[in-house]
Design an enzyme around this catalytic site. Structure first.
Site, PDB file in Angstrom:
ATOM      1  N   GLU A  52     -45.931  85.359  60.979  1.00 51.71           N
ATOM      2  CA  GLU A  52     -47.379  85.205  60.857  1.00 51.71           C
ATOM      3  C   GLU A  52     -47.730  83.936  60.080  1.00 51.71           C
ATOM      4  O   GLU A  52     -47.196  83.697  58.995  1.00 51.71           O
ATOM      5  CB  GLU A  52     -47.940  86.430  60.132  1.00 51.71           C
ATOM      6  CG  GLU A  52     -49.436  86.399  59.859  1.00 51.71           C
ATOM      7  CD  GLU A  52     -49.891  87.589  59.033  1.00 51.71           C
ATOM      8  OE1 GLU A  52     -51.096  87.897  59.076  1.00 51.71           O
ATOM      9  OE2 GLU A  52     -49.052  88.223  58.350  1.00 51.71           O
ATOM     10  N   LYS A 123     -56.022  89.168  65.049  1.00 53.12           N
ATOM     11  CA  LYS A 123     -55.702  90.280  64.160  1.00 53.12           C
ATOM     12  C   LYS A 123     -56.948  91.099  63.830  1.00 53.12           C
ATOM     13  O   LYS A 123     -57.965  90.564  63.374  1.00 53.12           O
ATOM     14  CB  LYS A 123     -55.080  89.721  62.881  1.00 53.12           C
ATOM     15  CG  LYS A 123     -54.547  90.761  61.902  1.00 53.12           C
ATOM     16  CD  LYS A 123     -53.901  90.026  60.724  1.00 53.12           C
ATOM     17  CE  LYS A 123     -53.317  90.962  59.686  1.00 53.12           C
ATOM     18  NZ  LYS A 123     -52.744  90.211  58.546  1.00 53.12           N
ATOM     19  N   CYS A 158     -48.714  92.124  61.252  1.00 56.09           N
ATOM     20  CA  CYS A 158     -48.533  92.485  59.840  1.00 56.09           C
ATOM     21  C   CYS A 158     -49.263  93.782  59.449  1.00 56.09           C
ATOM     22  O   CYS A 158     -48.793  94.871  59.756  1.00 56.09           O
ATOM     23  CB  CYS A 158     -48.953  91.310  58.963  1.00 56.09           C
ATOM     24  SG  CYS A 158     -48.273  91.339  57.277  1.00 56.09           S
TER      25      CYS A 158
END
Length: 278
Positions: A52, A123, A158
């Site tokens: 990431e 995200k 994540c």
């Protein structure tokens, strides 16, 4: 349930997990050049994955605006060059993307072997605990499952590991592999290990989890990137330093595990659980 792409299950695929550090004294351009040189040395791989925000540096919050790029920016262009050179898919992890409206996003990108962008994912769960991500970046609002080398493939990023509802939706849409770029700190490494295995077991899919390593802005990143199979077994795992891990993955194992233990068929939909009486 929405339809999803048909999967190509013709033998195992070779995955290269590039666990990368983003030291504070290295510029994004220097890092992109270094990583490109590293990846170009690979041979006979079908998919390359990265962490990431590795090019911008996850913890470089005060530099997000200046390091933001478009989907035609330097990180994506590097991934396209590598993909064409290797004849391999490249999941470049994620970038700080500047959208057409000027908003910034944490955007994961998958490039096919011809260099074409075939999937993007902004995200959804931006992180706020001891992080400025949620203040600086705008959450995404869409999911996709794309036909790729490892079957029907989804991206999550994540913090998304902590939200099982998102994962249930992905497996409902037919995901057989989830690629998870991360900048997960060493302080919560045991959560990383637990959740990557739990998501694989719950949804009977491959989890390709690529974490950052090294130190950024005084924070130690957790490393220990890993591949978890659809039964929850850790097939391979990195250590805590920079490393490229090569792993053979058989997409057909998803169908075998799901047929042998049909937990997904027995699962109710999210709305069905919500409708249960007290």
């Amino acid at each position: 349930m929405q339809s999803h792409p048909d999967s190509a299950h013709s033998g195992s695929r070779r995955v290269a997990i590039a666990q990368i550090a983003s030291p504070d004294d290295e510029t994004p351009q220097e890092r992109i050049e270094r990583v490109e040189e590293l990846l170009r040395r690979l041979e006979h791989v079908d998919l390359v994955t990265l962490p990431e925000l590795w090019s911008a540096g996850y913890f470089a919050f005060d530099r997000y605006a200046e390091r933001a790029e478009s989907l035609n920016g330097p990180t994506v262009r590097m991934a396209q060059r590598v993909a064409r050179h290797l004849s391999s898919e490249v999941h470049l992890g994620s970038i700080v993307e500047r959208g057409a409206d000027g908003h910034l996003h944490n955007t994961a990108v998958l490039v096919d072997a011809s260099g074409r962008v075939v999937q993007t994912y902004r995200k959804i769960h931006v992180f706020g605990y001891q992080s400025q991500e949620s203040q600086l970046l705008t959450p995404g609002h869409s999911l996709s499952v794309t036909a790729a080398a490892l079957g029907a493939t989804a991206s999550t990023t994540c913090y998304d590991l902590r939200f099982p509802g998102l994962w249930q939706e992905l497996s409902t849409r037919g995901a057989e592999t989830a690629i998870v770029p991360a900048a997960w700190p060493a302080a919560r490494r045991e959560h990383w290990r637990l959740l990557t295995q739990a998501r694989a077991v719950e949804h009977q899919l491959w989890v390709i989890a690529t974490n950052a390593c090294g130190s950024q802005a005084g924070v130690e990143l957790g490393g220990f990137s890993r591949v978890v199979d659809p039964s929850g077994r850790v097939v391979a795992e990195c250590g805590d330093g920079e490393e490229v891990l090569i792993v053979d993955v058989d997409p057909a194992q998803v169908g075998t595990v799901r047929a042998e233990f049909p937990v997904i068929d027995d699962r109710l939909g999210i709305d069905d659980y919500r409708a249960l009486s007290n």
